[in-house]
Design an enzyme around this catalytic site. Structure first.
Site, PDB file in Angstrom:
ATOM      1  CE  LYS A   1      -3.875  -2.520   3.006  1.00 44.28           C
ATOM      2  NZ  LYS A   1      -4.627  -2.462   3.161  1.00 44.28           N
TER       3      LYS A   1
ATOM      4  CG  ASP B   1      -9.705   0.514   5.336  1.00 45.62           C
ATOM      5  OD1 ASP B   1      -9.536   0.233   3.836  1.00 45.62           O
ATOM      6  OD2 ASP B   1      -8.775   0.335   5.634  1.00 45.62           O
TER       7      ASP B   1
ATOM      8  CD  GLN C   1      -3.688  -4.086   6.880  1.00 45.11           C
ATOM      9  OE1 GLN C   1      -3.541  -3.434   6.321  1.00 45.11           O
ATOM     10  NE2 GLN C   1      -4.048  -5.576   5.806  1.00 45.11           N
TER      11      GLN C   1
END
Ligand code: GUN
Length: 306
Positions: free
Chosen positions: A53, A120, A97
């Site tokens: 990422k 997200d 994450q």
């Protein structure tokens, strides 16, 4: 017959190319888009995902701010780190994450990420907007899958979509996105009876369970579109030989790395029976990253181009 590959790497490149001029415009007018990436502890898979990422951010000229608190971080300590980011005018998106270490209450942490930075789409407000089909950041993996289906002109209205897996990150948001495209949606999970029979009804089959090659031949209707979200590491040579017969390159890669990647669907069954399918790797994975970049740019535009 053999299914057509849905090429995640190609769609990833298309999406990233479309983002470049938008990033250039933001950089010229205000500043580069900025993504805060929080990786707690040392989960090896998460470390690889986060590295990819961050690398993609840098390739595109997106600024990344990396936080790496240790494995034994508490929920309160993590919230203390995340909270200042959520009002920082130099930050457009915040990614924590998953999965987090066991002692951390992930739901409580995501509650502290304001919707204006919820890159997200895991927060309650973003999820509520998804249920109502209103604009808000969408979870990157399901959003990427939908983008891929649309870019390959695969029609969804009236189709029977079966999703195996009911996670908050993939299964549930995927079901809602497909429902909003007028698919008829079934969600299956660990307590579903006659799973193979349910799956065989699918025109579009999405596997997101995290079990190596669990969906075998008798789970796939001939001609179905099969989307394999699984990323499972095989460390048993006999398993690699069984699942990839006649693929010496896979075995060679296994010998080199000590592991081979397989999805949730039996690869040869998927290839032979489907009309279209996502390979593992190179299918869904690159789309998750592309959509993360797209969400970051979208949030930056909403912060900087008023
Ligand atoms: N873990 C697996 N997929 C994802 C994702 O899309 N975002 C985050 N934050 N964690 C993940």
């Amino acid at each position: 017959m053999s299914g057509v590959i849905l090429d995640g790497k190609k769609i990833n490149q298309e999406i990233l190319s479309e983002l470049r001029p938008r990033i250039a415009a933001l950089t010229a007018k205000a500043r580069p888009p900025a993504l805060a990436v929080v990786l707690v502890g040392n989960n090896p898979a998460s470390q690889i995902y986060v590295r990819n990422k961050v690398k993609t951010c840098h390739e595109l000229g997106i600024r990344s701010i990396e936080l790496t608190p240790p494995e034994n971080t508490t929920t309160e300590e993590l919230i203390e780190q995340v909270l200042p980011l959520t009002t920082d005018p130099e930050v457009d998106g915040i990614l924590v994450q998953m999965p987090l270490p066991k002692q951390i209450d992930a739901e409580r942490v995501t509650r502290y990420i304001d919707i204006s930075r919820d890159v997200d789409g895991f927060g309650i407000e973003s999820l509520g907007a998804l249920v109502l089909n209103r604009p808000a950041p969408r979870a990157c993996t399901p959003a990427g899958i939908l983008e891929m289906l649309q870019r390959y002109h695969i029609s969804l209205a009236g189709k029977h979509a079966v999703i195996v897996g009911r996670s908050d990150i993939v299964g549930k948001p995927m079901a809602l996105l497909l429902l909003h495209q007028n698919a008829t949606v079934t969600i299956c999970h660990s307590r579903t009876q006659n799973l193979a029979e349910e799956c065989r009804r699918a025109d579009i089959l999405v596997a997101a369970i995290g079990r190596p090659a669990m969906l075998t031949r008798d789970f796939i209707k001939p001609g179905a579109v099969v989307i394999d979200v699984g990323m499972n590491r095989l460390t048993d040579r006999a398993e690699v030989e069984r699942l990839f017969p006649g693929e010496p390159a896979r075995l060679a890669a296994f010998e080199k790395n000590g592991a081979a990647l397989v999805g949730d669907v039996d690869p040869s069954a998927m290839k032979e029976l489907s009309s279209y399918y996502t390979p593992v790797p190179g299918g869904v994975g690159p789309l998750t990253i592309a959509m993360l970049m797209a969400n970051t740019v979208q949030l930056a535009e909403s912060h900087l181009l008023q």
